[in-house]
Motif scaffolding. Structure first.
Motif, PDB file in Angstrom:
ATOM      1  N   GLY A 310      14.019  63.187  33.768  1.00  0.00           N
ATOM      2  CA  GLY A 310      14.020  64.148  34.866  1.00  0.00           C
ATOM      3  C   GLY A 310      13.727  63.509  36.215  1.00  0.00           C
ATOM      4  O   GLY A 310      13.545  62.296  36.354  1.00  0.00           O
ATOM      5  N   GLU A 311      13.655  64.362  37.242  1.00  0.00           N
ATOM      6  CA  GLU A 311      13.352  63.917  38.596  1.00  0.00           C
ATOM      7  C   GLU A 311      11.869  63.564  38.705  1.00  0.00           C
ATOM      8  O   GLU A 311      11.024  64.193  38.068  1.00  0.00           O
ATOM      9  CB  GLU A 311      13.698  65.028  39.596  1.00  0.00           C
ATOM     10  N   VAL A 312      11.578  62.548  39.507  1.00  0.00           N
ATOM     11  CA  VAL A 312      10.187  62.167  39.783  1.00  0.00           C
ATOM     12  C   VAL A 312       9.948  62.297  41.283  1.00  0.00           C
ATOM     13  O   VAL A 312      10.539  61.563  42.077  1.00  0.00           O
ATOM     14  CB  VAL A 312       9.883  60.727  39.317  1.00  0.00           C
ATOM     15  N   GLU A 313       9.087  63.242  41.670  1.00  0.00           N
ATOM     16  CA  GLU A 313       8.765  63.391  43.091  1.00  0.00           C
ATOM     17  C   GLU A 313       7.694  62.411  43.526  1.00  0.00           C
ATOM     18  O   GLU A 313       7.751  61.838  44.615  1.00  0.00           O
ATOM     19  CB  GLU A 313       8.321  64.821  43.382  1.00  0.00           C
ATOM     20  N   LEU A 314       6.683  62.214  42.672  1.00  0.00           N
ATOM     21  CA  LEU A 314       5.562  61.343  43.025  1.00  0.00           C
ATOM     22  C   LEU A 314       5.342  60.297  41.949  1.00  0.00           C
ATOM     23  O   LEU A 314       5.201  60.631  40.767  1.00  0.00           O
ATOM     24  CB  LEU A 314       4.274  62.169  43.187  1.00  0.00           C
ATOM     25  N   ALA A 315       5.304  59.036  42.372  1.00  0.00           N
ATOM     26  CA  ALA A 315       4.958  57.936  41.463  1.00  0.00           C
ATOM     27  C   ALA A 315       3.532  57.503  41.753  1.00  0.00           C
ATOM     28  O   ALA A 315       3.212  57.121  42.883  1.00  0.00           O
ATOM     29  CB  ALA A 315       5.922  56.777  41.654  1.00  0.00           C
ATOM     30  N   CYS A 316       2.684  57.563  40.729  1.00  0.00           N
ATOM     31  CA  CYS A 316       1.301  57.078  40.837  1.00  0.00           C
ATOM     32  C   CYS A 316       1.273  55.687  40.213  1.00  0.00           C
ATOM     33  O   CYS A 316       1.391  55.548  38.990  1.00  0.00           O
ATOM     34  CB  CYS A 316       0.353  58.014  40.099  1.00  0.00           C
ATOM     35  N   ILE A 317       1.149  54.661  41.058  1.00  0.00           N
ATOM     36  CA  ILE A 317       1.313  53.270  40.615  1.00  0.00           C
ATOM     37  C   ILE A 317      -0.056  52.626  40.469  1.00  0.00           C
ATOM     38  O   ILE A 317      -0.764  52.400  41.452  1.00  0.00           O
ATOM     39  CB  ILE A 317       2.183  52.498  41.622  1.00  0.00           C
ATOM     40  N   ILE A 318      -0.430  52.307  39.226  1.00  0.00           N
ATOM     41  CA  ILE A 318      -1.759  51.782  38.951  1.00  0.00           C
ATOM     42  C   ILE A 318      -1.636  50.584  38.013  1.00  0.00           C
ATOM     43  O   ILE A 318      -2.207  50.526  36.921  1.00  0.00           O
ATOM     44  CB  ILE A 318      -2.686  52.912  38.419  1.00  0.00           C
ATOM     45  N   VAL A 319      -0.846  49.590  38.478  1.00  0.00           N
ATOM     46  CA  VAL A 319      -0.633  48.337  37.752  1.00  0.00           C
ATOM     47  C   VAL A 319      -1.127  47.185  38.623  1.00  0.00           C
ATOM     48  O   VAL A 319      -1.497  47.381  39.784  1.00  0.00           O
ATOM     49  CB  VAL A 319       0.865  48.146  37.407  1.00  0.00           C
ATOM     50  N   GLY A 320      -1.138  45.962  38.079  1.00  0.00           N
ATOM     51  CA  GLY A 320      -1.562  44.793  38.852  1.00  0.00           C
ATOM     52  C   GLY A 320      -0.725  44.618  40.108  1.00  0.00           C
ATOM     53  O   GLY A 320       0.475  44.938  40.125  1.00  0.00           O
ATOM     54  N   ALA A 321      -1.343  44.100  41.155  1.00  0.00           N
ATOM     55  CA  ALA A 321      -0.669  43.995  42.455  1.00  0.00           C
ATOM     56  C   ALA A 321       0.657  43.260  42.373  1.00  0.00           C
ATOM     57  O   ALA A 321       1.638  43.648  43.015  1.00  0.00           O
ATOM     58  CB  ALA A 321      -1.588  43.302  43.460  1.00  0.00           C
ATOM     59  N   SER A 322       0.728  42.200  41.575  1.00  0.00           N
ATOM     60  CA  SER A 322       1.953  41.391  41.506  1.00  0.00           C
ATOM     61  C   SER A 322       3.123  42.166  40.905  1.00  0.00           C
ATOM     62  O   SER A 322       4.287  41.808  41.109  1.00  0.00           O
ATOM     63  CB  SER A 322       1.698  40.117  40.690  1.00  0.00           C
ATOM     64  N   HIS A 323       2.825  43.243  40.141  1.00  0.00           N
ATOM     65  CA  HIS A 323       3.891  44.035  39.508  1.00  0.00           C
ATOM     66  C   HIS A 323       4.368  45.194  40.393  1.00  0.00           C
ATOM     67  O   HIS A 323       5.383  45.822  40.090  1.00  0.00           O
ATOM     68  CB  HIS A 323       3.399  44.597  38.166  1.00  0.00           C
ATOM     69  N   VAL A 324       3.636  45.481  41.453  1.00  0.00           N
ATOM     70  CA  VAL A 324       3.953  46.660  42.267  1.00  0.00           C
ATOM     71  C   VAL A 324       5.333  46.569  42.937  1.00  0.00           C
ATOM     72  O   VAL A 324       6.080  47.568  42.939  1.00  0.00           O
ATOM     73  CB  VAL A 324       2.848  46.927  43.305  1.00  0.00           C
TER      74      VAL A 324
END
Length: 707
Positions: A310-324
């Motif tokens: 489905g559609e994603v309006e908001l991505a909450c990104i909580i991974v290591g900085a190098s993967h962002v």
């Protein structure tokens, strides 16, 4: 004055950055803007000095002019009250000799012959160009004791006549300026015209870094600038206001969320974040992203964003900085509208982190994605049951919805204040941790909250500002819809490196500049950390007073005097009562006081029903703009009767009724529960009660001024 103007070969406007103009150069520049500089001419020889002195008229002042000597008096190259030719020749020779003694390498451009100014009141008019907020005007008591007395006021330029009036009244020395004991004050009209001319000066020459006019001597009919010091800097291009905030709506009201880095281990931030979203009742589509899990918290997990159906309006990104950056690339491909980056390890850690942050922003711009963070704790919207945050405050069993929109540049401090506010009964519409502000800033969220129907007051925990123009635009928008912007600013930092060369720089520290900017923008500065919750909560429930005339009711003579003193310190008026006093006498014992402050005495404990009549009588007085009630010690059940009385009066009138209670809560649990149920805050000390009323009055004054 035109016949005495000097001719300067060098172009003042093209002076090198961060160099002081010599006084005759600065004087020429000021004359172009019709500022009242003392008559003067630059002499190259003794004979020229004699000719100029005779043209100006004795007595005169001589000043050596050299770019290599900033402090002329210290170098002995200023000679005052020269009466005749003989004194002039002698003084001229001493100036040349002293200049070479002070600095053998100094180049003396000549000696300035200047009229001797009249005796009068000495002021300093100064300008400081702040790297964030631009030019600030300083008005203060002038002369040689500027740094010691530090009697000055500051406003962000351009200033108005109303600003200048307010600045004068803020000075401790205002009675001297205004005139006292039969003595004339200054000619205020000349001060107005001089300050308005300084507006024109900095508009035409934004490269002016600092300016000292000290002293400027004012008499009843005259103003004369006796000394001019101008530091030229570089022109700096302003920040852009071209900002599209449309996708921020999806960030604070997401219909679908993907948690990239969701974890089955709730001890990890990714696990806690997902738990908070689920446990607090989020009703939209939720997609945990974890390539090593099939489901988390009952939700199907996906290997990557691109696998989400489905559609994603908001991505909450909580991974290591190098993967962002890789995740942001997937956000672009997926058509994500907004992203919160919780990960640390970006600009806050150094150059490598800055490069990583720039990569993230490049992807965000490519996909028109608005980003909160990096290094953010996230967003909480209690009124919507949306908690895209992982701060420890969310472990609280009490999560009150309300109307406070809170924006914090410190995640830890913001989280602590969130939990403390809930404990005190204050509710939030939005709580936002802006962190690095790589993309979205504090100013952006102020503008968004100004449009947010759930928010009544906007409170900021601020460490600094990157774009003052954006903040000004946002606060103007909030002011237009009458939403107070409250700012607690940390970092009362030291003055700049060049301040030792300038009176203006030495008295106008960075913190004072922030205060001046907040006044200009109509934001209300909160002075103490412990006032943030009190004042924010008050603005969500209290009506605004129409003035600063405060009625006070207590059950103690001691409390009466304490509240009266505190009101006086804050500039609040406690006026005498007229006919109202006679009415109050009918309800209180004869040993009470029916004057303002009203002392109902301990009889209130025995007869709590009479308390309502006194409060209602006082709040109905047309000469009273707001009422402070300071209770001392009362216990249930009488305390509950008083609480209900105060709630009834509060609901039936449009004036603020601010309540304090010094006694322990444990002896009146029913009364305190009743206040809490009705969302009417009660403050435990006289200082906090008066402080809240003072901020309500101050914001009312801001609205009147800006209308």
């Amino acid at each position: 004055m035109a016949e005495n103007n000097i001719v300067v070969e060098s172009n003042v406007v093209e002076a090198k950055a961060h160099t002081f103009l010599m006084e005759f150069e600065g004087a020429e520049l000021l004359r172009k803007f019709e500022l009242p500089v003392a008559k003067s001419k630059l002499a190259k020889t003794k004979d020229e000095a004699k000719e100029f002195a005779e043209a100006i008229g004795y007595p005169v002042v001589l000043k050596g002019m050299s770019k290599d000597i900033v402090h002329k008096t210290e170098a002995g190259i200023v000679k005052l009250a020269i009466q005749n030719k003989e004194e002039l020749f002698r003084a001229y020779e001493e100036i040349v000799e002293n200049a070479l003694t002070y600095n053998p390498n100094a180049k003396l451009e000549g000696v300035l012959v200047q009229e001797l100014a009249p005796k009068g009141i000495e002021l300093i008019l100064g300008i400081k160009k702040d790297p964030t907020f631009g030019h600030q005007l300083i008005i203060g008591l002038g002369g040689t004791l500027v740094e010691i007395m530090k009697d000055f006021s500051m406003r962000m330029m351009p200033v108005t006549i109303q600003d200048i009036d307010e600045m004068m009244k803020e000075l401790k020395s205002f009675p001297i300026l205004d005139g006292y004991r039969g003595r004339s004050g200054i000619n205020k009209q000349l001060l107005y015209t001089s300050c308005l001319s300084l507006n024109d000066l900095v508009e035409s020459h934004p490269e002016i870094e600092e300016l000292d006019l000290n002293p400027v001597i004012f008499t009843e009919n005259e103003a004369v600038i006796c000394d001019v010091r101008i530091l030229m800097g570089e022109q700096v291009k302003g920040n852009s206001l071209d900002r599209d905030l449309s996708h921020v709506y999806q960030m604070i009201n997401p219909r679908s969320i993907a948690v990239v880095g969701a974890s089955t281990n709730e001890k990890k931030n990714g696990g806690r974040l997902l738990r908070y979203i689920v446990e607090n009742g989020y009703t939209g589509e939720l997609y945990p992203i974890n390539p090593g899990a099939e489901q988390i918290k009952g939700y199907k997990a996906y290997p990557s964003l691109l696998d989400v159906p489905g559609e994603v309006e908001l991505a909450c990104i909580i991974v290591g900085a190098s993967h962002v950056p890789k995740v942001m690339e997937e956000c672009v491909a997926k058509g994500v509208k907004a992203a919160i980056i919780y990960s640390s390890g970006f600009a806050e850690v150094g150059e490598e982190g800055k490069k990583l942050q720039e990569q993230v922003l490049d992807f965000a711009k490519k996909g028109n994605i608005r980003v909160l963070g990096p290094n953010s704790i996230g967003i909480a919207s209690p009124s919507k049951n949306i908690y895209t945050a992982f701060g420890a405050a969310l472990e609280s069993k009490i999560k009150l919805p309300g109307n406070i929109g809170f924006v914090s540049q410190s995640g830890a401090m913001g989280s602590a204040l969130l939990s403390r506010a809930w404990e005190q009964g204050a509710g939030f519409s939005r709580w936002i941790s802006v962190a690095n502000e790589a993309d979205l800033s504090t100013s952006d969220f102020v503008e968004v909250l100004a449009d947010d129907e759930l928010t009544k007051v906007i409170t900021i925990f601020m460490e600094g500002l990157k774009n003052p123009k954006a903040f000004e635009q946002a606060t103007k928008k909030a002011l237009k819809v009458k939403k107070p912007v409250l700012v607690f600013k940390t970092g009362r930092s030291s003055i700049g490196k060049r301040a030792v060369q300038s009176h203006t720089g030495s008295i106008a520290g960075d913190d004072a500049v922030y205060s001046a900017a907040f006044k200009k923008f109509g934001a209300l500065r909160i002075q103490r950390l412990d006032e943030i919750i009190d004042v924010s909560h008050a603005f969500t429930v209290q009506p605004l007073p129409k003035g600063k005339r405060i009625g006070v009711i207590t059950a103690s003579g001691g409390a009466c005097s304490i509240i009266a003193d505190l009101c006086s310190e804050r500039g609040l008026e406690v006026p005498e009562l007229t006919s109202t006093s006679e009415k109050i006498k009918e309800y209180i014992p004869p040993f009470g006081s029916a004057q303002n402050p009203v002392d109902v005495t301990a009889e209130v404990i025995a007869k709590p029903e009479m308390f309502k009549k006194v409060v209602e009588t006082l709040i109905q007085d047309s000469d009273i703009d707001g009422v402070i009630v300071m209770l001392t010690t009362n216990a249930d059940p009488g305390a509950t009767i008083i609480a209900q009385s105060l709630i009834d009066v509060f609901k039936n009138h449009d004036k603020p009724l601010v309540i304090g209670r010094l006694g322990a809560e444990m002896i009146a649990p029913e009364a305190m529960a009743l206040y809490s149920k009705e969302n009417l805050p009660v403050y435990p000390t006289p200082e906090r009660v008066v402080s809240v009323m003072d901020y309500l009055v101050k914001y009312s004054e801001i609205l009147k001024k800006k209308q």
